[in-house]
Motif scaffolding. Structure first.
Motif, PDB file in Angstrom:
ATOM      1  N   MET A   1      36.950  53.965  53.700  1.00 23.78           N
ATOM      2  CA  MET A   1      37.287  52.894  52.726  1.00 23.78           C
ATOM      3  C   MET A   1      36.051  52.509  51.914  1.00 23.78           C
ATOM      4  O   MET A   1      35.031  52.143  52.467  1.00 23.78           O
ATOM      5  N   LYS A   2      36.183  52.602  50.598  1.00 23.38           N
ATOM      6  CA  LYS A   2      35.072  52.272  49.715  1.00 23.38           C
ATOM      7  C   LYS A   2      35.519  51.141  48.787  1.00 23.38           C
ATOM      8  O   LYS A   2      36.676  51.132  48.348  1.00 23.38           O
ATOM      9  N   ILE A   3      34.648  50.191  48.516  1.00 20.42           N
ATOM     10  CA  ILE A   3      34.973  49.084  47.610  1.00 20.42           C
ATOM     11  C   ILE A   3      33.952  49.065  46.484  1.00 20.42           C
ATOM     12  O   ILE A   3      32.750  49.020  46.740  1.00 20.42           O
ATOM     13  N   VAL A   4      34.416  49.141  45.245  1.00 21.05           N
ATOM     14  CA  VAL A   4      33.515  49.134  44.092  1.00 21.05           C
ATOM     15  C   VAL A   4      33.891  47.962  43.183  1.00 21.05           C
ATOM     16  O   VAL A   4      35.050  47.832  42.773  1.00 21.05           O
ATOM     17  N   ASP A   5      32.919  47.105  42.874  1.00 21.99           N
ATOM     18  CA  ASP A   5      33.144  45.959  41.988  1.00 21.99           C
ATOM     19  C   ASP A   5      32.543  46.227  40.614  1.00 21.99           C
ATOM     20  O   ASP A   5      31.406  46.677  40.510  1.00 21.99           O
ATOM     21  N   MET A   6      33.315  45.958  39.587  1.00 26.67           N
ATOM     22  CA  MET A   6      32.827  46.123  38.219  1.00 26.67           C
ATOM     23  C   MET A   6      33.329  44.948  37.405  1.00 26.67           C
ATOM     24  O   MET A   6      34.251  44.244  37.812  1.00 26.67           O
ATOM     25  N   ASP A   7      32.748  44.752  36.228  1.00 23.44           N
ATOM     26  CA  ASP A   7      33.323  43.782  35.302  1.00 23.44           C
ATOM     27  C   ASP A   7      32.926  44.141  33.884  1.00 23.44           C
ATOM     28  O   ASP A   7      32.012  44.939  33.673  1.00 23.44           O
ATOM     29  N   PHE A   8      33.672  43.614  32.949  1.00 25.81           N
ATOM     30  CA  PHE A   8      33.345  43.851  31.535  1.00 25.81           C
ATOM     31  C   PHE A   8      33.742  42.614  30.730  1.00 25.81           C
ATOM     32  O   PHE A   8      34.509  41.762  31.205  1.00 25.81           O
ATOM     33  N   SER A   9      33.174  42.519  29.522  1.00 22.73           N
ATOM     34  CA  SER A   9      33.470  41.391  28.639  1.00 22.73           C
ATOM     35  C   SER A   9      34.395  41.828  27.514  1.00 22.73           C
ATOM     36  O   SER A   9      34.376  42.993  27.095  1.00 22.73           O
ATOM     37  N   ILE A  10      35.186  40.893  27.037  1.00 20.55           N
ATOM     38  CA  ILE A  10      36.017  41.152  25.867  1.00 20.55           C
ATOM     39  C   ILE A  10      35.943  39.935  24.956  1.00 20.55           C
ATOM     40  O   ILE A  10      35.620  38.829  25.397  1.00 20.55           O
ATOM     41  N   SER A  11      36.250  40.154  23.689  1.00 21.74           N
ATOM     42  CA  SER A  11      36.301  39.052  22.727  1.00 21.74           C
ATOM     43  C   SER A  11      37.714  38.950  22.187  1.00 21.74           C
ATOM     44  O   SER A  11      38.279  39.954  21.730  1.00 21.74           O
ATOM     45  N   THR A  12      38.283  37.757  22.263  1.00 21.01           N
ATOM     46  CA  THR A  12      39.616  37.557  21.699  1.00 21.01           C
ATOM     47  C   THR A  12      39.485  36.923  20.328  1.00 21.01           C
ATOM     48  O   THR A  12      38.467  36.284  20.012  1.00 21.01           O
ATOM     49  N   LYS A  13      40.508  37.100  19.509  1.00 13.73           N
ATOM     50  CA  LYS A  13      40.423  36.677  18.109  1.00 13.73           C
ATOM     51  C   LYS A  13      41.352  35.524  17.760  1.00 13.73           C
ATOM     52  O   LYS A  13      41.185  34.873  16.733  1.00 13.73           O
ATOM     53  N   ASP A  14      42.403  35.329  18.572  1.00 13.55           N
ATOM     54  CA  ASP A  14      43.384  34.297  18.262  1.00 13.55           C
ATOM     55  C   ASP A  14      43.478  33.301  19.414  1.00 13.55           C
ATOM     56  O   ASP A  14      42.997  33.571  20.513  1.00 13.55           O
ATOM     57  N   ARG A  15      44.136  32.187  19.168  1.00 15.72           N
ATOM     58  CA  ARG A  15      44.352  31.224  20.278  1.00 15.72           C
ATOM     59  C   ARG A  15      45.215  31.874  21.347  1.00 15.72           C
ATOM     60  O   ARG A  15      44.928  31.774  22.530  1.00 15.72           O
ATOM     61  N   ASN A  16      46.303  32.554  20.944  1.00  8.50           N
ATOM     62  CA  ASN A  16      47.171  33.269  21.873  1.00  8.50           C
ATOM     63  C   ASN A  16      47.140  34.751  21.513  1.00  8.50           C
ATOM     64  O   ASN A  16      47.467  35.110  20.380  1.00  8.50           O
ATOM     65  N   GLN A  17      46.779  35.587  22.472  1.00  9.52           N
ATOM     66  CA  GLN A  17      46.649  37.012  22.174  1.00  9.52           C
ATOM     67  C   GLN A  17      46.813  37.822  23.453  1.00  9.52           C
ATOM     68  O   GLN A  17      46.313  37.439  24.513  1.00  9.52           O
ATOM     69  N   MET A  18      47.523  38.944  23.356  1.00 10.19           N
ATOM     70  CA  MET A  18      47.576  39.881  24.477  1.00 10.19           C
ATOM     71  C   MET A  18      46.780  41.116  24.074  1.00 10.19           C
ATOM     72  O   MET A  18      47.123  41.808  23.124  1.00 10.19           O
ATOM     73  N   LEU A  19      45.691  41.358  24.799  1.00  9.07           N
ATOM     74  CA  LEU A  19      44.761  42.429  24.461  1.00  9.07           C
ATOM     75  C   LEU A  19      44.909  43.554  25.490  1.00  9.07           C
ATOM     76  O   LEU A  19      44.739  43.327  26.688  1.00  9.07           O
ATOM     77  N   ASP A  20      45.220  44.734  25.016  1.00 18.03           N
ATOM     78  CA  ASP A  20      45.407  45.890  25.912  1.00 18.03           C
ATOM     79  C   ASP A  20      44.050  46.330  26.477  1.00 18.03           C
ATOM     80  O   ASP A  20      43.173  46.760  25.730  1.00 18.03           O
ATOM     81  N   ILE A  21      43.891  46.212  27.803  1.00 15.20           N
ATOM     82  CA  ILE A  21      42.616  46.581  28.433  1.00 15.20           C
ATOM     83  C   ILE A  21      42.782  47.805  29.351  1.00 15.20           C
ATOM     84  O   ILE A  21      41.909  48.088  30.179  1.00 15.20           O
ATOM     85  N   THR A  22      43.885  48.523  29.185  1.00 17.15           N
ATOM     86  CA  THR A  22      44.157  49.663  30.077  1.00 17.15           C
ATOM     87  C   THR A  22      43.025  50.681  30.072  1.00 17.15           C
ATOM     88  O   THR A  22      42.600  51.168  31.134  1.00 17.15           O
ATOM     89  N   SER A  23      42.512  51.005  28.886  1.00 21.57           N
ATOM     90  CA  SER A  23      41.469  52.043  28.806  1.00 21.57           C
ATOM     91  C   SER A  23      40.174  51.561  29.458  1.00 21.57           C
ATOM     92  O   SER A  23      39.436  52.360  30.048  1.00 21.57           O
ATOM     93  N   ARG A  24      39.912  50.257  29.391  1.00 24.26           N
ATOM     94  CA  ARG A  24      38.710  49.715  30.031  1.00 24.26           C
ATOM     95  C   ARG A  24      38.834  49.787  31.557  1.00 24.26           C
ATOM     96  O   ARG A  24      37.859  50.089  32.258  1.00 24.26           O
TER      97      ARG A  24
END
Lengths: 136, 136, 136
Positions: A1-24
């Motif tokens: 069992m291996k556990i890998v932690d990662m994170d990334f930042s994103i910038s949103t442009k609208d008050r309400n927005q659904m941003l596709d992060i699948t590729s990230r």
């Protein structure tokens, strides 16, 4: 069992927005070197959420946001929270701040039409997404 | 740590339906041979969901569907998605496409009244449910 | 990979209440001795839920409950379930009966403003919360 932690930042442009992060998320999985297991996509914010839905037709996220905005308008009589974003907190709890995706043969085991979205409800802002990949 | 992937098909009969799949998940757990850990029940579709709720009284799923249908009617002014199932996509994100159940002594650690439901929001259709059992 | 199961009881005071259980979950994590991995917070009840939201300002849970109560009032024409708590079952499925939190260096990896709440929708009652800590 291996556990890998990662994170990334994103910038949103609208008050309400659904941003596709699948590729990230897919990129994080590739970098982890894990073949089988699962992936947690976690949003550490209380006025945003993570959801899985269709990412082929941009009209789907449009219609999901339309529905959420009609059910939970920006202002409601009786709101006490002084920051003016109580609607965003409500949407966050309704959609939830994490999703779990299975990992099979080094790939995200998503359905044909499924993509992973970061849901912004109090943008525009810079946000962080945490990804934990667990398995073998 | 052992990871076992399984899946099964179900057929829904109505446009909106909550189908109790607890016994199907229980069977997958028994076949996995895993004693303690957890089970992910995952729906790879974007117009359906997985939820946990009472499965003793069929009136409970009836009332949950009634509420969802009143909050999110089939048609809403402003919907753009041309397939006519935007309501189903919204319900899918609100309930979520997976549930996690704990596994203890070879049994699903559900509460007394809890059952696992596949929620169809754009049926009738043949659907697939993915089950991943993880543990020792 | 180590798996530790714990649970604790709580008492709710109102029919609808969001009770901050972050410190209780944190205590379970400390007692588990696990350093990295994840924590599942699971509610074995069908008229309650677990959610993650802001716990700094008590007005946030107030406004979330206000919104839920306006969208899903106690009574609705057409409800069949004879116990009079169909609204609670609906809210339970909408918020979900579990949340997953990542564990890093022996700490819950929550966002700055995030806390874990037990959501009571048919109280006051004595309730049980199950916590599973998994990792290394």
């Amino acid at each position: 069992m291996k556990i890998v932690d990662m994170d990334f930042s994103i910038s949103t442009k609208d008050r309400n927005q659904m941003l596709d992060i699948t590729s990230r998320v897919r990129l994080a999985v590739e970098q982890s070197g894990i073949t089988n297991g699962d992936v947690i996509v976690y949003c550490p914010h209380t006025t945003a959420a993570i959801t899985i839905n269709e990412n082929a037709d941009p009209d789907v996220p449009h219609d999901v946001l339309l529905t959420l905005n009609e059910l939970i308008p920006h202002h409601r009589a009786g709101y006490r929270h002084c920051e003016g974003n109580s609607d965003a907190h409500c949407k966050s709890s309704l959609l939830g701040c994490s999703e779990l995706v299975l990992l099979k043969n080094k790939s995200l085991n998503l359905g044909t039409w499924q993509g992973i979205f970061f849901c912004e409800f109090d943008g525009p802002r810079t946000r962080r997404v945490i990804v934990q990949i667990r398995g073998q």
